[in-house]
Design an enzyme around this catalytic site. Structure first.
Site, mmCIF file in Angstrom:
data_model
loop_
_atom_site.group_PDB
_atom_site.id
_atom_site.type_symbol
_atom_site.label_atom_id
_atom_site.label_comp_id
_atom_site.label_asym_id
_atom_site.label_seq_id
_atom_site.Cartn_x
_atom_site.Cartn_y
_atom_site.Cartn_z
ATOM 1 N N GLU A 137 -5.375 -5.021 10.339
ATOM 2 C CA GLU A 137 -4.338 -4.024 10.589
ATOM 3 C C GLU A 137 -4.638 -3.313 11.906
ATOM 4 O O GLU A 137 -5.429 -2.362 11.925
ATOM 5 C CB GLU A 137 -4.314 -2.988 9.462
ATOM 6 C CG GLU A 137 -3.990 -3.563 8.110
ATOM 7 C CD GLU A 137 -3.412 -2.510 7.177
ATOM 8 O OE1 GLU A 137 -2.312 -2.752 6.661
ATOM 9 O OE2 GLU A 137 -4.023 -1.441 6.997
ATOM 10 N N ASN A 194 0.877 -1.172 0.000
ATOM 11 C CA ASN A 194 0.000 0.000 0.000
ATOM 12 C C ASN A 194 0.914 1.222 0.000
ATOM 13 O O ASN A 194 1.507 1.548 1.021
ATOM 14 C CB ASN A 194 -0.891 -0.028 1.255
ATOM 15 C CG ASN A 194 -1.682 1.263 1.418
ATOM 16 O OD1 ASN A 194 -1.736 2.097 0.505
ATOM 17 N ND2 ASN A 194 -2.299 1.427 2.577
ATOM 18 N N TRP A 195 1.022 1.854 -1.164
ATOM 19 C CA TRP A 195 1.949 2.995 -1.277
ATOM 20 C C TRP A 195 1.441 4.215 -0.510
ATOM 21 O O TRP A 195 2.184 5.164 -0.308
ATOM 22 C CB TRP A 195 2.141 3.370 -2.752
ATOM 23 C CG TRP A 195 2.939 2.392 -3.554
ATOM 24 C CD1 TRP A 195 3.450 1.190 -3.142
ATOM 25 C CD2 TRP A 195 3.331 2.552 -4.923
ATOM 26 N NE1 TRP A 195 4.126 0.591 -4.179
ATOM 27 C CE2 TRP A 195 4.072 1.405 -5.282
ATOM 28 C CE3 TRP A 195 3.133 3.546 -5.888
ATOM 29 C CZ2 TRP A 195 4.612 1.232 -6.559
ATOM 30 C CZ3 TRP A 195 3.662 3.376 -7.165
ATOM 31 C CH2 TRP A 195 4.396 2.224 -7.491
ATOM 32 N N LYS A 196 0.159 4.193 -0.129
ATOM 33 C CA LYS A 196 -0.450 5.376 0.505
ATOM 34 C C LYS A 196 -0.203 6.599 -0.404
ATOM 35 O O LYS A 196 -0.176 6.433 -1.622
ATOM 36 C CB LYS A 196 0.075 5.566 1.932
ATOM 37 C CG LYS A 196 -0.087 4.274 2.752
ATOM 38 C CD LYS A 196 0.079 4.454 4.230
ATOM 39 C CE LYS A 196 -0.125 3.104 4.929
ATOM 40 N NZ LYS A 196 -0.136 3.193 6.377
ATOM 41 N N GLY A 205 2.852 -1.201 4.257
ATOM 42 C CA GLY A 205 2.914 0.223 3.962
ATOM 43 C C GLY A 205 4.342 0.646 3.647
ATOM 44 O O GLY A 205 4.850 0.430 2.543
ATOM 45 N N GLY A 206 5.002 1.238 4.625
ATOM 46 C CA GLY A 206 6.328 1.835 4.428
ATOM 47 C C GLY A 206 7.330 0.938 3.708
ATOM 48 O O GLY A 206 8.036 1.395 2.794
ATOM 49 N N SER A 240 3.499 -2.358 10.243
ATOM 50 C CA SER A 240 4.957 -2.416 10.438
ATOM 51 C C SER A 240 5.572 -3.757 10.033
ATOM 52 O O SER A 240 6.512 -4.236 10.673
ATOM 53 C CB SER A 240 5.326 -2.067 11.891
ATOM 54 O OG SER A 240 4.892 -0.752 12.218
ATOM 55 N N HIS A 269 -9.577 1.137 4.885
ATOM 56 C CA HIS A 269 -8.295 1.322 5.577
ATOM 57 C C HIS A 269 -8.521 2.229 6.776
ATOM 58 O O HIS A 269 -9.318 3.160 6.718
ATOM 59 C CB HIS A 269 -7.256 1.930 4.624
ATOM 60 C CG HIS A 269 -5.871 1.866 5.196
ATOM 61 N ND1 HIS A 269 -5.431 2.773 6.134
ATOM 62 C CD2 HIS A 269 -4.863 0.979 5.003
ATOM 63 C CE1 HIS A 269 -4.192 2.435 6.486
ATOM 64 N NE2 HIS A 269 -3.830 1.359 5.819
ATOM 65 N N GLU A 297 -6.922 4.593 7.899
ATOM 66 C CA GLU A 297 -6.699 6.021 7.626
ATOM 67 C C GLU A 297 -7.915 6.654 6.961
ATOM 68 O O GLU A 297 -8.096 7.866 7.016
ATOM 69 C CB GLU A 297 -5.422 6.182 6.781
ATOM 70 C CG GLU A 297 -4.177 5.926 7.638
ATOM 71 C CD GLU A 297 -2.983 5.354 6.893
ATOM 72 O OE1 GLU A 297 -2.920 5.462 5.660
ATOM 73 O OE2 GLU A 297 -2.106 4.769 7.576
ATOM 74 N N GLY A 335 2.634 2.037 10.883
ATOM 75 C CA GLY A 335 3.605 3.119 10.770
ATOM 76 C C GLY A 335 4.301 3.464 12.079
ATOM 77 O O GLY A 335 4.969 4.484 12.187
HETATM 78 P P1 13P Z 1 3.080 0.239 7.674
HETATM 79 O O1 13P Z 1 3.545 -1.038 7.047
HETATM 80 O O2 13P Z 1 3.826 1.439 7.199
HETATM 81 O O3 13P Z 1 2.966 0.122 9.163
HETATM 82 O O4 13P Z 1 1.580 0.475 7.142
HETATM 83 C C1 13P Z 1 0.652 -0.545 7.244
HETATM 84 C C2 13P Z 1 -0.538 -0.182 6.451
HETATM 85 O O5 13P Z 1 -1.304 0.696 6.832
HETATM 86 C C3 13P Z 1 -0.764 -0.868 5.182
HETATM 87 O O6 13P Z 1 -2.038 -0.632 4.698
#
Ligand code: 13P
Length: 248
Positions: free
Chosen positions: A170, A13-15, A233-234, A212, A99, A101, A176
């Site tokens: 999640e 997930n590049w966000k 994510g990251g 994470s 998600h 967020e 994050g």
């Molecule tokens: P991180 O891997 O950066 O913690 O993010 C997880 C995430 O929200 C994937 O959708």
């Protein structure tokens, strides 16, 4: 033991990260490394404007792609929204829905998330339905209850719909933050989700863990019987790190 009928799935997930030059380098890295990770399905969910670029650089590679949100509406006067049929036009295989967020920053309710999942399915796109408790809910011991509440309207879509989607657990406190749920903590929630899916006639749905995930902790999560992959994510923004998760 891990049920081998469920092929592992790792989705990045590049966000809201990337630009044309960065993406091109990242995707070149994935193309170069994909041959080493054939044992798992690999995908990236990218910002809408880059779907065309991602499609042109990933088509035929075995890495699939998708978006990070979708409108619950089919079409019409919904300024700023993107319909599932538009994602299908860019050959998206996946779309993230619910998600955390978006639940926290955009007031998305459990029923809206289920509507978005249904809209995606109607366009032939597999929704990745994200669920998970906040830190406060975690500390109050409410994780299972929260996840059940979030899942309820999605389970009501029925077994046939469920068979085509993916669930991602999640925990919000692990996103994050560098704080990963322990494999045992994650497994407890995944097993609970599995029970609910089984009761709805869809026990084979893949359940991903997110929060994470890195190359260094992926293997310990993936040995758990109900963890079928990861939503990353990251660590999905660096090709070698992302591929090392897929290889785990
Ligand atoms: P991180 O891997 O950066 O913690 O993010 C997880 C995430 O929200 C994937 O959708």
């Amino acid at each position: 033991m891990v049920d081998s009928s469920r092929k592992r799935l790792v989705i990045g997930n590049w966000k809201m990260h990337g630009d044309a030059a960065f993406n091109s380098e990242l995707l070149a890295g994935l193309r170069a490394g994909i041959a080493g990770v054939q044992q798992c399905d690999l995908a990236v969910c990218v910002p809408f404007p880059y779907l065309y670029q991602v499609r042109s650089l990933l088509e035929g590679t075995g890495v699939s792609w998708g978006a990070q949100d979708v409108s619950p509406h089919e079409k019409g006067a919904y300024t700023g929204e993107v319909a599932a049929a538009m994602l299908a036009d860019f050959a998206c295989s996946w779309v993230l829905v619910g998600h955390s967020e978006r639940r926290s920053g955009h007031g998305e309710t459990d029923s809206l998330v289920a509507e978005k999942a249904a809209a995606a399915l109607a366009a032939g796109i597999a929704p990745v339905v994200c669920v998970g408790e906040t830190l406060q809910e975690h500390e109050a011991g409410q994780a299972l209850e929260v996840v059940s509440r979030q899942l309820a309207p999605v389970l009501a879509l029925g077994a046939e719909a469920l068979a085509k989607l993916v669930i991602a657990y999640e925990p919000v406190w692990a996103i994050g933050t560098g704080l990963t749920a322990t494999p045992e903590q994650a497994q407890e929630v995944h097993a609970h989700i599995r029970q609910q899916l089984e009761a709805a006639g869809a026990g084979q749905v893949r359940i991903l863990y997110g929060g994470s995930v890195k190359g260094s902790n992926a293997a310990s999560l993936f040995v758990m019987p109900d963890i079928d992959g990861a939503l990353v994510g990251g660590a999905s923004l660096a090709a070698t790190e992302f591929l090392s998760i897929a290889a785990a």
